[in-house]
Structure formats: structure tokens, C-alpha cells
Design a protein around this motif. Sequence first.
Motif, short mmCIF file in Angstrom:
data_model
loop_
_atom_site.label_atom_id
_atom_site.label_comp_id
_atom_site.label_asym_id
_atom_site.label_seq_id
_atom_site.Cartn_x
_atom_site.Cartn_y
_atom_site.Cartn_z
N LYS A 185 -3.63 -1.34 5.49
CA LYS A 185 -4.36 -0.98 4.29
C LYS A 185 -4.26 0.53 4.03
O LYS A 185 -4.24 0.97 2.89
CB LYS A 185 -5.83 -1.40 4.44
CG LYS A 185 -6.63 -1.29 3.18
CD LYS A 185 -8.01 -1.89 3.35
CE LYS A 185 -8.75 -1.83 2.04
NZ LYS A 185 -10.09 -2.40 2.15
N SER B 234 4.75 2.34 -5.75
CA SER B 234 4.14 1.01 -5.64
C SER B 234 2.62 1.10 -5.51
O SER B 234 2.07 2.11 -5.08
CB SER B 234 4.72 0.29 -4.41
OG SER B 234 4.03 -0.91 -4.16
N ILE C 283 1.18 -0.84 -3.43
CA ILE C 283 0.99 -1.23 -2.03
C ILE C 283 1.29 -0.03 -1.13
O ILE C 283 2.39 0.52 -1.16
CB ILE C 283 1.89 -2.43 -1.68
CG1 ILE C 283 1.57 -3.60 -2.60
CG2 ILE C 283 1.74 -2.81 -0.21
CD1 ILE C 283 2.56 -4.73 -2.56
N GLU D 23 4.42 0.06 1.08
CA GLU D 23 5.65 0.25 0.31
C GLU D 23 5.84 1.72 -0.05
O GLU D 23 6.96 2.23 -0.05
CB GLU D 23 5.66 -0.62 -0.95
CG GLU D 23 5.83 -2.08 -0.65
CD GLU D 23 5.91 -2.95 -1.90
OE1 GLU D 23 5.84 -2.43 -3.03
OE2 GLU D 23 6.03 -4.18 -1.73
#
Length: 101
Positions: free
Chosen positions: A10, A36, A38, A41
Amino acid sequence: MQNRQEQLEKRGYLEGGMESEFGNISFEKRIELLESEIATERTLGARLLKENKNEITVDYLMKALKIEKKLYPKIEICNTLSELNEIAVNPLIKILGDVTK
């Protein structure tokens, strides 16, 4: 309750060596990873950009450094900038006040 690995991911943690699977992707794809939503990423994108030693790469990394909130992508962006040596020094000096806020 999240386990330790989920908490690390996370925050954008990505084990070393993962980037070898993505070494042949285009510069544009590396930038997509850096931008991104995320965190892992973004970490991967920053690592992959170490191979692209030019001013355009520095510009993208500077932009990412200013807005990055997660620990591990920020660390990886800094690591990549440090490997870009002289081409990153002046741009880093210019944004120093923005990054330390």
C-alpha cells in the motif's frame, strides 16, 4: 487487519529484481507506470527510468517527486534522480522548496 506485506505494498514497496521482467517496455509505458494510481507501479516506473538518462526523464521525475505521497515511490524517484547525476542537479535545486513542504 492487514498483514505486513499488504501494508508495505500500500505504501508502494516493491522487491528488488522485479524490474528485470519489464526491461523491454517503451519509455511511454515507463511514464505511464510512474503516473499510475497504484503505488507499486509508480515505484516500478521510477526504477525503470534509470535507463533513460535525459532531461525529459528528469522532468517527469521532478513532477512525480512534487506530488508523491507514498514512501517507497518517493524513495525510488530520489534513487533514480541520484543516478542521473549532473542532469538532475539544477532541476532538483529549483524545486527544493516545493519538495520539503
